[in-house]
Enzyme design. Structure first.
Site, PDB file in Angstrom:
ATOM      1  N   ASN A 202       0.794  -1.191   0.039  1.00 54.00           N
ATOM      2  CA  ASN A 202       0.021  -0.063   0.074  1.00 54.00           C
ATOM      3  C   ASN A 202       0.615   1.481   0.106  1.00 54.00           C
ATOM      4  OD1 ASN A 202      -2.632   1.523   0.497  1.00 54.00           O
ATOM      5  ND2 ASN A 202      -1.203   2.349   1.927  1.00 54.00           N
ATOM      6  N   HIS A 345      -6.132   7.797  -4.263  1.00 48.26           N
ATOM      7  CA  HIS A 345      -6.163   9.413  -4.525  1.00 48.26           C
ATOM      8  C   HIS A 345      -7.052  10.122  -3.462  1.00 48.26           C
ATOM      9  CE1 HIS A 345      -5.979  12.958  -6.986  1.00 48.26           C
ATOM     10  NE2 HIS A 345      -7.553  13.008  -6.582  1.00 48.26           N
ATOM     11  N   THR A 413      -8.604   2.036  -4.380  1.00 47.69           N
ATOM     12  CA  THR A 413      -8.200   1.484  -3.133  1.00 47.69           C
ATOM     13  C   THR A 413      -8.231   2.227  -2.144  1.00 47.69           C
ATOM     14  OG1 THR A 413      -5.679   1.612  -3.960  1.00 47.69           O
ATOM     15  CG2 THR A 413      -6.849  -0.709  -4.232  1.00 47.69           C
ATOM     16  N   GLU A 414      -8.138   3.630  -2.264  1.00 56.25           N
ATOM     17  CA  GLU A 414      -8.202   4.577  -1.435  1.00 56.25           C
ATOM     18  C   GLU A 414      -8.911   5.961  -1.948  1.00 56.25           C
ATOM     19  OE1 GLU A 414      -4.504   5.483   0.749  1.00 56.25           O
ATOM     20  OE2 GLU A 414      -4.587   3.650   1.999  1.00 56.25           O
ATOM     21  N   ASN A 415      -9.809   6.446  -1.064  1.00 54.19           N
ATOM     22  CA  ASN A 415     -10.455   7.812  -1.681  1.00 54.19           C
ATOM     23  C   ASN A 415     -11.316   8.020  -0.647  1.00 54.19           C
ATOM     24  OD1 ASN A 415     -12.774   9.216  -3.555  1.00 54.19           O
ATOM     25  ND2 ASN A 415     -10.812   9.965  -3.437  1.00 54.19           N
TER      26      ASN A 415
END
Length: 585
Positions: A202, A345, A413-415
């Site tokens: 990650n 993002h 995967t990340e926001n």
């Protein structure tokens, strides 16, 4: 998630479309001013995420070894208010409860990470395998699957075993490649019959830069100008080795996918009529996302990184570049080691050209880029000092990935967005706005032809936020960290995100506005429940302090005055929001 230092502010008078130096990168089709009503493709996967150190707690229970974050957070002055992840959300003990929250949200997938030292206390497989750690993740995976939730598993979310840091120097040492591969192979062996989506690392940018360049993160080393590049070099090799291990030993029977999660802010040139600003903006993205993505997709570092770091190394009187090199065999081995690309993002920067000095004493990753990062003060910034809401940058970044790397399969995967306030508000209208706008820009990117297959809201729970401790909250669910049971309360964004999932997008303006209104109405009752719980907690603290004459004045302020003020604030906020809703209607 990705904490970083705040940068200087510049008021940019005009918002403009970005032009990239890449010839096939056409931004002129993008319009960031309008909202697009429509739905996502059938089968689009909706999820939320977490990580082991940030949520599990149980830092020294059931045979778990020390991680670099256990050691780093216990050092005075490293974390805000000297907080640690020792107990965090107590997720280690709340598997069934948290899976119930995931089910309530109607998520298709849940992203979590496996703690390396929980499985291998020393980080070395031949030393000892901790079966209680295996059992914990067995339980989590099985509960997810029983509830028809797909597990997406991250193998490394920053919690390196401390023994490997002390013995070898962590990611500065090439030996980490084999140790990480052994750990990953154990995970494939024990969990791969049920887990079909694996993420090796990650946000390795943060591991490299903040762990080995600035020292803001564990292990806290400040090896300016070299440490980040060396760590990244070994991480890329470790990723490739794990992908090949899965490909040759497990893929045929387990039929899973192995990817990596790379974080990247978007860089927009301040002046699109200035070629140097355009080049600086692309350089910003290449030094960030491209640093890892370009070797994985094309076999080597971005040319602009090789040119700039090489040139500065020569100017500093060094015989070779501070950026390590891959051999021809390594380039071939690394290229193509990605079944899907995870994209994390959060925000965007304006970028302008800036010539930095090239002396050996001033060498660093940041000065190597020859650029300055700016923000528009009109951009909303509800929480983290580095996180501004700039939705149109998300679409830009996704299109950049499409053109630069051959339109790979992408999972976001990340926001998400944080709040940073003394009294956390469950009626998180700003988070609703952030998710609405960013998810809509992702939908536009899919209409542009970007191959996005899933989205992961960051994060399911409020949690330990690295060097910021518990001062920032990213969760869809509020966690009361003052209560030893760590109860969870849904924020308004839970209901809004749930509506997006059930509709697989944004059907029409009237319906989406109605979702927002209902979400705020629901959170008002949750606020009252939280206020009542805080009143009970405050009363208990008063009784305890009465019987403890040695308690300091500061502790009394922290444990009685602050919660009481927060309780009043929560109740007043709920009343005010209900008043506004009635006026609108």
């Amino acid at each position: 998630m990705l904490p970083r230092c705040a940068f200087s502010v510049c008021h940019v008078l005009m918002l403009v479309l970005c032009l990239s130096a890449a010839e096939d990168f056409d931004w002129t089709k993008n319009d960031h001013g309008s909202f697009y009503y429509g739905t996502f493709p059938a089968g689009f996967s909706w999820g939320a995420g977490s990580s082991a150190y940030q949520t599990e707690g149980a830092w020294d229970k059931d045979g778990k070894g020390l991680s670099i974050w256990d050691v780093f957070s216990h050092k005075k002055g490293k974390i805000q208010q000297n907080e640690t992840g020792d107990s965090s959300c107590e997720g280690y003990y709340k598997v069934k409860d948290d899976v119930s929250l995931i089910k309530e949200l109607k998520l298709n997938h849940y992203r979590f990470s496996i703690s390396w030292p929980r499985l291998l206390p020393t980080g070395i497989k031949s030393d000892h395998i901790n079966e209680k750690g295996i059992q914990h993740y067995d339980q989590l995976i099985d509960h997810l699957l029983e509830n028809k939730i797909t597990p997406i598993v991250t193998l490394y979310h920053w919690d390196l075993p401390q023994v490997l840091q002390e013995k070898y120097g962590g990611w500065q040492n090439i030996s980490m490649v084999n140790h990480f591969n052994e750990f990953a192979n154990l995970c494939f062996e024990r969990f791969g019959n049920r887990v079909k989506y694996w993420i090796t690392f990650n946000n390795p940018w943060s591991v490299a830069v903040e762990g080995y360049e600035t020292g803001e993160h564990a292990p806290g080393l400040k090896l300016r100008g070299t440490g980040a590049y060396r760590a990244a070099h070994h991480i890329i090799k470790a990723h490739a080795k794990v992908w090949h291990t899965y490909d040759t030993q497990w893929r045929a029977k387990q039929k899973g996918l192995v990817g990596i999660s790379l974080s990247g802010d978007w860089g927009e040139p301040v002046d699109i009529s200035n070629q140097k600003d355009i080049e600086a903006a692309e350089r910003y993205v290449q030094f960030y996302l491209g640093w890892f993505a370009t070797p994985i997709f094309h076999g080597d570092y971005p040319q602009v990184m090789k040119d700039f770091i090489g040139k500065k190394s020569v100017q500093q009187g060094l015989g070779t570049s501070r950026l390590p090199t891959f051999s021809p065999q390594e380039k071939s081995y690394i290229k193509g080691t990605c079944d899907f690309l995870g994209v994390g993002h959060f925000t965007t920067r304006y970028i302008t050209q800036k010539n930095n000095p090239s002396s050996r004493s001033s060498s660093s990753y940041f000065s190597d880029r020859d650029l300055a990062e700016l923000v528009d003060p009109r951009w909303p910034d509800p929480g983290s000092e580095w996180l501004y809401s700039v939705p149109w940058g998300f679409r830009r970044l996704l299109n950049f990935v499409k053109t630069q790397y051959g339109n790979p399969m992408i999972y976001v995967t990340e926001n998400g967005v944080s709040e940073k306030m003394l009294c956390t508000e469950l009626c998180d209208d700003w988070r609703i706005q952030y998710y609405k706008d960013y998810i809509n820009e992702m939908l536009k990117a899919i209409k542009d032809g970007v191959n996005v297959k899933g989205y992961t809201a960051w994060s399911l729970l409020d949690k330990f936020e690295w060097d910021e401790g518990y001062s920032e909250r990213f969760g869809l669910y509020y966690v009361d960290f003052r209560n030893k049971n760590k109860p969870r309360y849904p924020k308004a964004s839970v209901q809004f995100y749930k509506r997006i999932i059930s509709s697989n997008g944004f059907p029409n303006q009237r319906e989406v506005e109605n979702w927002r209104r209902k979400a705020v109405e629901t959170c008002s009752s949750s606020n009252q429940l939280l206020a009542a719980e805080e009143q009970r907690s405050t009363a208990a603290n008063i009784l305890r302090l009465i019987h403890d004459p040695l308690t300091s004045h500061m502790e009394m302020v922290t444990e009685i005055v602050v919660p009481t003020v927060c309780t009043l604030s929560i109740l007043l906020s709920a009343i005010f929001l209900m008043f506004l809703l009635r006026r609108r209607n």
